[in-house]
Design a protein around this motif. Sequence first.
Motif, PDB file in Angstrom:
ATOM      1  N   SER A 127       0.874   4.126  -2.934  1.00  0.00           N
ATOM      2  CA  SER A 127       0.489   5.512  -2.633  1.00  0.00           C
ATOM      3  C   SER A 127       1.630   6.508  -2.824  1.00  0.00           C
ATOM      4  O   SER A 127       1.371   7.687  -3.074  1.00  0.00           O
ATOM      5  N   HIS A 128       2.880   6.071  -2.755  1.00  0.00           N
ATOM      6  CA  HIS A 128       4.039   6.970  -2.915  1.00  0.00           C
ATOM      7  C   HIS A 128       4.926   6.444  -4.045  1.00  0.00           C
ATOM      8  O   HIS A 128       6.070   6.035  -3.834  1.00  0.00           O
ATOM      9  N   ARG A 129       4.405   6.467  -5.256  1.00  0.00           N
ATOM     10  CA  ARG A 129       5.104   5.875  -6.392  1.00  0.00           C
ATOM     11  C   ARG A 129       6.413   6.591  -6.704  1.00  0.00           C
ATOM     12  O   ARG A 129       7.439   5.954  -6.966  1.00  0.00           O
ATOM     13  N   THR A 130       6.410   7.913  -6.689  1.00  0.00           N
ATOM     14  CA  THR A 130       7.622   8.664  -7.042  1.00  0.00           C
ATOM     15  C   THR A 130       8.742   8.403  -6.040  1.00  0.00           C
ATOM     16  O   THR A 130       9.895   8.163  -6.430  1.00  0.00           O
ATOM     17  N   ARG A 131       8.401   8.432  -4.767  1.00  0.00           N
ATOM     18  CA  ARG A 131       9.412   8.177  -3.745  1.00  0.00           C
ATOM     19  C   ARG A 131       9.955   6.762  -3.855  1.00  0.00           C
ATOM     20  O   ARG A 131      11.165   6.520  -3.732  1.00  0.00           O
ATOM     21  N   ALA A 132       9.096   5.788  -4.129  1.00  0.00           N
ATOM     22  CA  ALA A 132       9.526   4.399  -4.273  1.00  0.00           C
ATOM     23  C   ALA A 132      10.431   4.247  -5.492  1.00  0.00           C
ATOM     24  O   ALA A 132      11.468   3.566  -5.430  1.00  0.00           O
ATOM     25  N   GLN A 174       0.834  -1.215   0.000  1.00  0.00           N
ATOM     26  CA  GLN A 174       0.000   0.000   0.000  1.00  0.00           C
ATOM     27  C   GLN A 174       0.864   1.259   0.000  1.00  0.00           C
ATOM     28  O   GLN A 174       0.553   2.237  -0.680  1.00  0.00           O
ATOM     29  N   SER A 175       1.967   1.234   0.740  1.00  0.00           N
ATOM     30  CA  SER A 175       2.872   2.386   0.788  1.00  0.00           C
ATOM     31  C   SER A 175       3.536   2.597  -0.566  1.00  0.00           C
ATOM     32  O   SER A 175       3.703   3.735  -1.016  1.00  0.00           O
ATOM     33  N   LEU A 176       3.946   1.511  -1.232  1.00  0.00           N
ATOM     34  CA  LEU A 176       4.551   1.636  -2.557  1.00  0.00           C
ATOM     35  C   LEU A 176       3.564   2.213  -3.571  1.00  0.00           C
ATOM     36  O   LEU A 176       3.931   3.026  -4.416  1.00  0.00           O
ATOM     37  N   THR A 211      13.837   5.779  -4.754  1.00  0.00           N
ATOM     38  CA  THR A 211      14.585   4.927  -3.828  1.00  0.00           C
ATOM     39  C   THR A 211      15.166   3.720  -4.550  1.00  0.00           C
ATOM     40  O   THR A 211      16.350   3.387  -4.383  1.00  0.00           O
TER      41      THR A 211
END
Length: 102
Positions: A16-21, A12-14, A24
Amino acid sequence: MVIKEVFIQAVQSLISHRTRALMTMTGISWGIVAVVMLMAYGNGFHTALMVGFKRAFSTGTVVIWNGQTSMQAGGERAGKKYASGRRHGAAQTTRRHQVCQS
């Protein structure tokens, strides 16, 4: 149960935060590539140095420094001090003569 909940939260975190993932993962990949390339460069440089030294000195070369050898010779250990056949005074005269010529 706990492992399943952790995995669901990570997915779910990946999402919702696609750019940050993505950033990284790109940074981790870039770091791995950099380390691999530096290791390959170091190994290549080491190999080139070893080949260069083998061509320059070969394996049958013995280097003699002031009164000792670099390799085992004549049943003695490497680095053992040896006395040349000349007397001490003759060696000093030869050294002075070489210095004066240069």
